[in-house]
Write a protein that holds these residues in place. Structure first.
Motif, PDB file in Angstrom:
ATOM      1  N   THR A  83       0.845  -1.199   0.000  1.00 17.80           N
ATOM      2  CA  THR A  83       0.000   0.000   0.000  1.00 17.80           C
ATOM      3  C   THR A  83       0.877   1.244   0.000  1.00 17.80           C
ATOM      4  OG1 THR A  83      -0.146   0.075   2.405  1.00 17.80           O
ATOM      5  CG2 THR A  83      -1.879  -1.143   1.250  1.00 17.80           C
ATOM      6  N   ALA A  84       0.286   2.346  -0.464  1.00 10.59           N
ATOM      7  CA  ALA A  84       0.993   3.633  -0.477  1.00 10.59           C
ATOM      8  C   ALA A  84      -0.022   4.737  -0.247  1.00 10.59           C
ATOM      9  CB  ALA A  84       1.702   3.836  -1.811  1.00 10.59           C
ATOM     10  N   GLN A  88      -3.865  13.390   1.159  1.00 16.49           N
ATOM     11  CA  GLN A  88      -5.240  13.815   1.440  1.00 16.49           C
ATOM     12  C   GLN A  88      -6.095  12.669   1.996  1.00 16.49           C
ATOM     13  OE1 GLN A  88      -6.541  15.537  -2.271  1.00 16.49           O
ATOM     14  NE2 GLN A  88      -5.275  17.364  -1.996  1.00 16.49           N
ATOM     15  N   GLY A  89      -5.484  11.826   2.800  1.00 15.85           N
ATOM     16  CA  GLY A  89      -6.222  10.735   3.446  1.00 15.85           C
ATOM     17  C   GLY A  89      -6.644   9.607   2.526  1.00 15.85           C
ATOM     18  N   ARG A  90      -5.985   9.452   1.398  1.00 17.02           N
ATOM     19  CA  ARG A  90      -6.317   8.375   0.452  1.00 17.02           C
ATOM     20  C   ARG A  90      -5.128   7.433   0.325  1.00 17.02           C
ATOM     21  NH1 ARG A  90     -11.217   7.376  -0.879  1.00 17.02           N
ATOM     22  NH2 ARG A  90     -10.575   6.571  -2.875  1.00 17.02           N
ATOM     23  N   TYR A  91      -5.441   6.164   0.128  1.00 21.17           N
ATOM     24  CA  TYR A  91      -4.414   5.139  -0.021  1.00 21.17           C
ATOM     25  C   TYR A  91      -4.746   4.280  -1.235  1.00 21.17           C
ATOM     26  CZ  TYR A  91      -2.992   6.348   4.689  1.00 21.17           C
ATOM     27  OH  TYR A  91      -2.550   7.026   5.788  1.00 21.17           O
ATOM     28  N   CYS A  92      -3.712   3.697  -1.785  1.00 20.37           N
ATOM     29  CA  CYS A  92      -3.915   2.711  -2.842  1.00 20.37           C
ATOM     30  C   CYS A  92      -3.035   1.513  -2.521  1.00 20.37           C
ATOM     31  CB  CYS A  92      -3.596   3.283  -4.226  1.00 20.37           C
ATOM     32  SG  CYS A  92      -1.841   3.504  -4.557  1.00 20.37           S
ATOM     33  N   GLY A  93      -3.373   0.389  -3.124  1.00 20.20           N
ATOM     34  CA  GLY A  93      -2.576  -0.812  -2.879  1.00 20.20           C
ATOM     35  C   GLY A  93      -2.911  -1.886  -3.879  1.00 20.20           C
ATOM     36  N   ALA A  94      -2.055  -2.856  -3.929  1.00 25.48           N
ATOM     37  CA  ALA A  94      -2.238  -4.000  -4.812  1.00 25.48           C
ATOM     38  C   ALA A  94      -1.536  -5.204  -4.199  1.00 25.48           C
ATOM     39  CB  ALA A  94      -1.657  -3.708  -6.199  1.00 25.48           C
ATOM     40  N   ALA A  95      -2.003  -6.389  -4.584  1.00 27.59           N
ATOM     41  CA  ALA A  95      -1.360  -7.616  -4.113  1.00 27.59           C
ATOM     42  C   ALA A  95       0.006  -7.732  -4.768  1.00 27.59           C
ATOM     43  CB  ALA A  95      -2.218  -8.819  -4.468  1.00 27.59           C
ATOM     44  N   GLN A  96       1.010  -7.908  -3.953  1.00 32.45           N
ATOM     45  CA  GLN A  96       2.366  -8.081  -4.467  1.00 32.45           C
ATOM     46  C   GLN A  96       2.803  -9.527  -4.331  1.00 32.45           C
ATOM     47  OE1 GLN A  96       5.268  -5.698  -2.448  1.00 32.45           O
ATOM     48  NE2 GLN A  96       6.788  -5.958  -4.039  1.00 32.45           N
ATOM     49  N   ALA A 108      -6.696  -9.135 -10.366  1.00 27.96           N
ATOM     50  CA  ALA A 108      -6.965  -8.078  -9.385  1.00 27.96           C
ATOM     51  C   ALA A 108      -6.428  -6.733  -9.872  1.00 27.96           C
ATOM     52  CB  ALA A 108      -6.348  -8.436  -8.038  1.00 27.96           C
ATOM     53  N   ARG A 109      -7.180  -5.717  -9.602  1.00 24.61           N
ATOM     54  CA  ARG A 109      -6.787  -4.342  -9.919  1.00 24.61           C
ATOM     55  C   ARG A 109      -6.375  -3.649  -8.626  1.00 24.61           C
ATOM     56  NH1 ARG A 109      -5.979  -6.033 -14.134  1.00 24.61           N
ATOM     57  NH2 ARG A 109      -7.458  -6.186 -15.826  1.00 24.61           N
ATOM     58  N   PRO A 110      -5.548  -2.642  -8.726  1.00 22.96           N
ATOM     59  CA  PRO A 110      -5.222  -1.887  -7.514  1.00 22.96           C
ATOM     60  C   PRO A 110      -6.501  -1.350  -6.859  1.00 22.96           C
ATOM     61  CG  PRO A 110      -3.756  -1.280  -9.302  1.00 22.96           C
ATOM     62  CD  PRO A 110      -4.837  -2.143  -9.899  1.00 22.96           C
ATOM     63  N   ALA A 111      -6.462  -1.265  -5.545  1.00 21.46           N
ATOM     64  CA  ALA A 111      -7.612  -0.779  -4.784  1.00 21.46           C
ATOM     65  C   ALA A 111      -7.279   0.559  -4.156  1.00 21.46           C
ATOM     66  CB  ALA A 111      -7.974  -1.789  -3.697  1.00 21.46           C
ATOM     67  N   GLN A 112      -8.298   1.368  -3.943  1.00 18.98           N
ATOM     68  CA  GLN A 112      -8.123   2.656  -3.271  1.00 18.98           C
ATOM     69  C   GLN A 112      -9.095   2.736  -2.110  1.00 18.98           C
ATOM     70  OE1 GLN A 112      -8.052   6.208  -5.629  1.00 18.98           O
ATOM     71  NE2 GLN A 112      -6.871   5.260  -7.275  1.00 18.98           N
ATOM     72  N   GLU A 136      -5.347   2.251   5.007  1.00 21.08           N
ATOM     73  CA  GLU A 136      -4.643   1.055   4.548  1.00 21.08           C
ATOM     74  C   GLU A 136      -5.491  -0.191   4.821  1.00 21.08           C
ATOM     75  OE1 GLU A 136       0.008   1.341   4.637  1.00 21.08           O
ATOM     76  OE2 GLU A 136      -0.792   2.067   6.566  1.00 21.08           O
ATOM     77  N   ARG A 137      -6.187  -0.193   5.953  1.00 20.82           N
ATOM     78  CA  ARG A 137      -7.036  -1.324   6.312  1.00 20.82           C
ATOM     79  C   ARG A 137      -8.141  -1.518   5.263  1.00 20.82           C
ATOM     80  NH1 ARG A 137      -9.322  -2.009  12.230  1.00 20.82           N
ATOM     81  NH2 ARG A 137      -7.367  -3.106  12.445  1.00 20.82           N
ATOM     82  N   GLN A 138      -8.744  -0.434   4.838  1.00 23.06           N
ATOM     83  CA  GLN A 138      -9.796  -0.504   3.828  1.00 23.06           C
ATOM     84  C   GLN A 138      -9.245  -1.032   2.496  1.00 23.06           C
ATOM     85  OE1 GLN A 138     -11.545   3.227   2.328  1.00 23.06           O
ATOM     86  NE2 GLN A 138     -13.516   2.433   3.074  1.00 23.06           N
ATOM     87  N   VAL A 139      -8.058  -0.585   2.131  1.00 18.27           N
ATOM     88  CA  VAL A 139      -7.421  -1.051   0.901  1.00 18.27           C
ATOM     89  C   VAL A 139      -7.109  -2.545   1.005  1.00 18.27           C
ATOM     90  CG1 VAL A 139      -5.344  -0.855  -0.533  1.00 18.27           C
ATOM     91  CG2 VAL A 139      -6.514   1.211   0.262  1.00 18.27           C
TER      92      VAL A 139
END
Length: 142
Positions: free
Chosen positions: A2-3, A7-15, A77-81, A85-88
């Motif tokens: 995750t990264a 502005q309080g937003r995160y993104c992540g993907a399965a690595q 799977a696509r990256p999630a936002q 981080e927990r939500q991602v």
């Protein structure tokens, strides 16, 4: 992985996905009324070990299926936002967990079907007649 996007937003993907599949522990039970070393104890233990053999064979067959299907899920799977981080992570894990549930249900159905081929009336009759009907001496009329 995750990264923060700011502005309080995160993104992540399965690595990386690591899955352990199998039996942590297995216990084979034989009725304590059957004396160890007796003919009937050996017959019942041999029957139970057939169940173990079926489980081991199914595991060998199923691991590549599980691996391939989970790799497909992760590959699609696509990256999630999200706002955390927990939500991602929850969004990333959801399709993987759904696939695992489906795989476990399929595995369970196949396991039950294969085990039922061992636990037949004919097999129970064979065991009750083996060792000159010795089982009846310990467990009553079976």
């Amino acid at each position: 992985m995750t990264a923060s996007l700011g502005q309080g937003r995160y993104c992540g993907a399965a690595q990386t996905l690591t899955v352990t599949f199998g039996y942590d522990e297995r216990t084979v039970y034989v009725a304590r009324e059957l004396p160890q070393g007796s003919c009937i104890h050996g017959e019942v233990l041999a029957h139970e070990m057939r169940h173990v053999t079926v489980d081991e064979q199914l595991l060998r067959e199923y691991v590549p299926v599980l691996k391939r299907r989970l790799e497909d899920v992760v590959g699609r799977a696509r990256p999630a936002q999200g706002r955390s981080e927990r939500q991602v992570m929850a969004a990333i894990e959801q399709p993987i967990k759904a696939a695992m549930r489906q795989l476990m249900e399929e595995f369970g159905r196949e396991r039950n079907a294969r085990q039922a081929r061992i636990d037949t009336p004919a097999e129970y009759e064979r065991i009750s007649q083996s060792c000159n009907g010795e089982i009846n001496r310990y467990l009553g009329r079976v």
